[in-house]
Scaffold this motif. Structure first.
Motif, short mmCIF file in Angstrom:
data_model
loop_
_atom_site.label_atom_id
_atom_site.label_comp_id
_atom_site.label_asym_id
_atom_site.label_seq_id
_atom_site.Cartn_x
_atom_site.Cartn_y
_atom_site.Cartn_z
N ASN A 192 80.15 46.55 -91.41
CA ASN A 192 78.90 46.44 -90.66
C ASN A 192 77.88 47.18 -91.43
N ALA A 222 77.07 45.00 -94.50
CA ALA A 222 76.29 43.89 -94.04
C ALA A 222 74.86 44.06 -93.33
N MET A 223 74.75 45.14 -92.76
CA MET A 223 73.37 45.47 -92.33
C MET A 223 72.55 45.95 -93.30
N LEU A 225 78.39 39.34 -90.60
CA LEU A 225 78.02 40.08 -89.66
C LEU A 225 78.28 39.68 -88.26
#
Length: 216
Positions: A27, A30-31, A76
């Motif tokens: 995460n 991906a963020m 995500l």
């Protein structure tokens, strides 16, 4: 010679499961990609009277930024679904996030403002629970508004629900800003309490033993 329980080393306890740790780090990557590619897309047609600096964007131009954004979007979403399924299966969602009350949030918020908020590895205080639930809802809003922007004709009902294409862009940006604020607060808390970082890598932390020698 008898040794009292209080003199024994506390040992280490498991505080984060493998799915929680794995999805956390996926995460984070991906963020970061979503933020930077999204800012590149935003710069091509700014909503407000500012643009993001070029070094903070990903892709270099609109087409590449869009490719990055949509590609990482699926990573995500898949990662989020894995987290939700694992959290439902092992009780993490119910036990650690959903068990929160308004009175607990007010109490822990007051303690945090006085810098007296207790923190134990693997246990979320009420403020953390509220923040994590809030960012999950913002993530859902980002996905829905993003789909409305991506396919405004095919998903015209969804786009209309947001008030049209332009309004959906504003909602998407505000939700992104909310997630970015969460990230800033989250990283700041890690810097203030650095002992919370190793357990997110190893899954284990020293077992908390309060005064009296009994394990908590």
């Amino acid at each position: 010679m008898h040794t009292s329980t209080s003199s024994r080393p506390p040992g280490r306890a498991r505080v984060h499961t493998l799915p929680v740790r794995l999805t956390h780090w996926v995460n984070a990557y991906a963020m970061g990609c979503m933020f930077m590619s999204g800012w590149g897309i935003y710069n091509a047609s700014p909503i407000f009277g500012f643009s993001f600096p070029e070094w903070a964007t990903l892709g270099g131009w609109l087409g590449a930024a869009t490719i990055w954004h949509f590609a990482v979007m699926w990573l995500l979403v898949a990662n989020g679904l894995l987290y939700l399924l694992a959290s439902l299966f092992d009780g993490h969602l119910r036990r650690d996030l959903l068990s929160v009350r308004g009175a607990d949030i007010r109490r822990d918020m007051a303690a945090a403002l006085r810098l007296r908020l207790d923190h134990r590895a693997g246990r979320y205080n009420a403020v953390q629970k509220a923040m994590y639930l809030g960012v999950l809802l913002l993530g859902l809003l980002l996905v829905l508004s993003g789909l409305a922007i991506w396919k405004p004709v095919q998903l015209q009902g969804l786009t209309a629900l947001f008030g049209g294409f332009a309004a959906a862009r504003v909602v998407h940006f505000i939700a992104m800003a909310g997630v970015a604020l969460f990230v800033v607060v989250h990283v700041s808390m890690v810097l203030l309490v650095p002992r919370t970082l190793p357990p997110m890598i190893t899954g284990r932390a020293p077992r908390h033993v309060p005064e009296g020698g009994r394990d908590a």
